[in-house]
Design an enzyme around this catalytic site. Structure first.
Site, PDB file in Angstrom:
ATOM      1  N   LYS A   1       5.891  19.808 -32.309  1.00 59.77           N
ATOM      2  CA  LYS A   1       5.513  18.981 -31.152  1.00 59.77           C
ATOM      3  C   LYS A   1       6.745  18.684 -30.293  1.00 59.77           C
ATOM      4  CE  LYS A   1       4.025  14.213 -30.075  1.00 59.77           C
ATOM      5  NZ  LYS A   1       3.415  12.954 -30.584  1.00 59.77           N
TER       6      LYS A   1
ATOM      7  N   LYS B   1       2.418   2.766 -23.361  1.00 61.52           N
ATOM      8  CA  LYS B   1       2.932   2.050 -24.535  1.00 61.52           C
ATOM      9  C   LYS B   1       3.613   0.760 -24.072  1.00 61.52           C
ATOM     10  CE  LYS B   1       4.104   5.973 -27.535  1.00 61.52           C
ATOM     11  NZ  LYS B   1       3.251   5.706 -28.690  1.00 61.52           N
TER      12      LYS B   1
ATOM     13  N   ASP C   1      -2.381   8.325 -25.116  1.00 60.69           N
ATOM     14  CA  ASP C   1      -1.217   8.230 -26.001  1.00 60.69           C
ATOM     15  C   ASP C   1      -1.384   9.102 -27.252  1.00 60.69           C
ATOM     16  OD1 ASP C   1       1.254   7.451 -26.838  1.00 60.69           O
ATOM     17  OD2 ASP C   1       0.650   5.444 -27.497  1.00 60.69           O
TER      18      ASP C   1
ATOM     19  N   ARG D   1      -1.339  15.663 -30.599  1.00 60.58           N
ATOM     20  CA  ARG D   1      -2.371  16.504 -31.207  1.00 60.58           C
ATOM     21  C   ARG D   1      -2.970  17.477 -30.175  1.00 60.58           C
ATOM     22  NH1 ARG D   1      -5.694  11.333 -33.084  1.00 60.58           N
ATOM     23  NH2 ARG D   1      -3.561  10.556 -33.154  1.00 60.58           N
TER      24      ARG D   1
END
Ligand code: BES
Ligand code: ZN
Ligand code: ZN
Length: 497
Positions: free
Chosen positions: A264, A276, A346, A350
């Protein structure tokens, strides 16, 4: 980066390091040639100022020893001694010596260490530990404040018959440690500098250094052409272009299926529109540590000239909020055709991995391992010294855990399973990007892993290194910042498959 050399008697150095075991008489562990230290060390022992407990240190000064200072470092009890503890011992002593501004260091390598561990293993791992301990990130500091550069580490080992073994093991160790330090450097560099384009450039540089490593970088248009709708979606809010880095080291038999590593590479994770809050937005430059690990692995594989077919894939972009950001409620299509409902921007890692894991299929890989700073939930579960391992393949799990133990890194297996996969199903798309079992976000590390599984069709393991891959403070044996988690384990692992 220091050079590693065999010690030649009567070489004057800034610090002599002597590891001492706790449950054996201390004086007898001092090499004969340093007999002149006996009176001082006897005093240390009598006063109980030094008992050789694990990582305990004492510095003594004796001009006649031929060294500016002598650092005794406690090993603890021999029977408890793991390779992890031994590496911490070496690393701690080297860091201390460096903090005392030593540029030339001697390490007395006790003969028993080669019996306690396998001989070549004890040498390689010790050199790796010393090399890693000297790394510091101070490219942005005043010259005056920079950490002392260690130039040479002399290894004082007794057995002349082991000369060649030392040479070979040291060489291998330096290749591995330099690759770990590269991963750390990529991670530590601020996000304004370590952009997706810079990360790609670093990979391309490696391709130039190592002729057998072929590096190809896809730009936005090519990423679109490949149908990587998730990577495009996540990258949309940033002014920085996404990149997809492909590193191939095809050095095995032609018919041998490759092992593929995926990392990633979010160069900064603001959370996107699901922004965030402070303090969680801090340290999010480290959200590319999976990528750093994979690039580090590929460097090591190339430098060691490993005779296997190995591929590294790095999807990389920045996750930013703006008028062009992807939104909650958007539906993205990954390269394998599956659609994903976005519920939280956020949960972006994935998504970019979904495309990279889909891409990995074209290699019909033997197996795939991905590394990602994927979930805060994994940090909650394991704390900051262990990474989570998710796989349905027991053999991969065992082999990776054994490799981790041998290299002194820590992994813990966490579950995949039907309930986690169910939690990611969605009414309006094939899957959604967040889910929980029994409550919102419950089992967040496992549901994230289960999401990734929808994009795999080969033996696969996911490693969540969210917290174990960096630390604000550092440890006595390694400075703060990125630590290159995973590179050492994988190199050991590759020897077992
Ligand atoms: N990069 C973070 C995960 C992370 C958190 C890494 C803390 C290192 C330290 C990831 O992209 C993320 O934000 N995950 C969310 C998922 C949630 C929205 C389901 C999380 O873990 O909070
Ligand atoms: Zn995120
Ligand atoms: Zn992230």
């Amino acid at each position: 980066m220091p050079e590693h050399q065999p010690y030649k008697d009567n070489t004057y150095t800034d610090c002599l390091i002597i590891p001492i075991v706790e449950n054996e008489e201390i004086i007898t562990q001092i090499p004969e040639k340093y007999e002149m230290l006996h009176p001082t060390i006897t005093t240390l022992v009598e006063t109980k100022d030094f008992e050789a407990k694990a990582l305990q240190q004492a510095t003594v000064y004796e001009k006649n020893s031929g060294h500016k200072r002598i650092l005794l470092i406690g090993v603890g009890k021999k029977e408890d001694l793991t390779i992890e503890a031994w590496k911490k011992t070496i690393g701690t002593a080297v860091r201390t010596a460096q903090d005392k501004k030593s540029t030339i260091i001697t390490i007395h390598f006790p003969e028993w260490a080669t019996e306690h561990f396998k001989k070549n293993h004890s040498i390689t791992e010790s050199v790796i530990a010393a090399h890693i301990a000297t790394y510091s990130f101070d490219t942005h500091k005043d010259k005056e404040a920079e950490t002392t550069k260690v130039m040479t580490i002399y290894w004082d080992h007794q057995n002349p018959a082991d000369k060649e073994l030392w040479e070979l093991s040291t060489q291998n160790a330096v290749h591995i440690a330099e690759s770990v330090n590269l991963a750390r450097h990529l991670g530590n560099t601020p996000p304004s500098e370590m952009t997706p384009a810079s990360l790609a450039k670093e990979a391309e540089e490696l391709g130039k250094t190592f002729p057998k490593l072929s590096v190809n970088v896809l730009d936005r248009t090519q990423i679109e052409e490949h149908g990587m709708g998730c990577l495009i979606g996540v990258s949309q809010g940033s002014i920085l272009e996404p990149k997809f880095i492909i590193m191939e080291h095809m050095n095995g038999a032609q018919e041998e299926k490759p092992i593929v590593f995926v990392g990633k590479g979010i160069t900064f994770d603001s959370g996107g529109l699901s922004l965030k809050p402070d303090p969680y937005i801090r340290d999010m430059k480290f959200d590319m540590l999976g990528a750093a690990t994979v690039i580090g692995i590929m460097r090591a594989v190339a430098a060691l000239n490993i005779k296997q077919n190995i591929v590294g894939l790095v999807p990389t972009c920045e996750n930013m909020p703006s008028g062009s950001s992807y939104r909650p409620d958007d539906i993205l299509r990954a390269m394998n055709g599956k659609t994903v409902l976005i519920q939280n921007t956020d949960a972006e890692g994935r998504l970019i991995l979904a495309d990279a894991l889909s891409y990995a299929s074209r290699y019909t890989p033997k197996h795939v391992i991905d590394f990602a700073t994927l979930t805060g939930a994994c940090v909650v579960a394991l704390g900051n010294e262990r990474s989570g391992l998710f796989t349905k393949d027991d053999a991969m799990s065992t082999a990776l855990q054994n490799a981790a133990t041998q290299s002194g890194e820590k992994l813990w297996r966490l579950p995949l399973g039907q309930e986690y996969s169910e939690a990611m199903k969605c009414e309006v798309a094939d899957v959604k990007n967040i889910g929980g079992v029994g409550g919102p976000r419950y089992a967040g590390a496992s549901t994230a892993a289960a999401f990734l599984e929808y994009f795999t069709d080969y033996p696969w393991t996911h490693i969540d290194l969210s917290c174990s891959s960096y630390g604000e403070k550092g440890k006595p044996w390694i400075r703060g910042g990125a630590n290159g988690f995973g590179v050492q384990t994988v190199i050991t692992y590759l020897q077992s498959v």
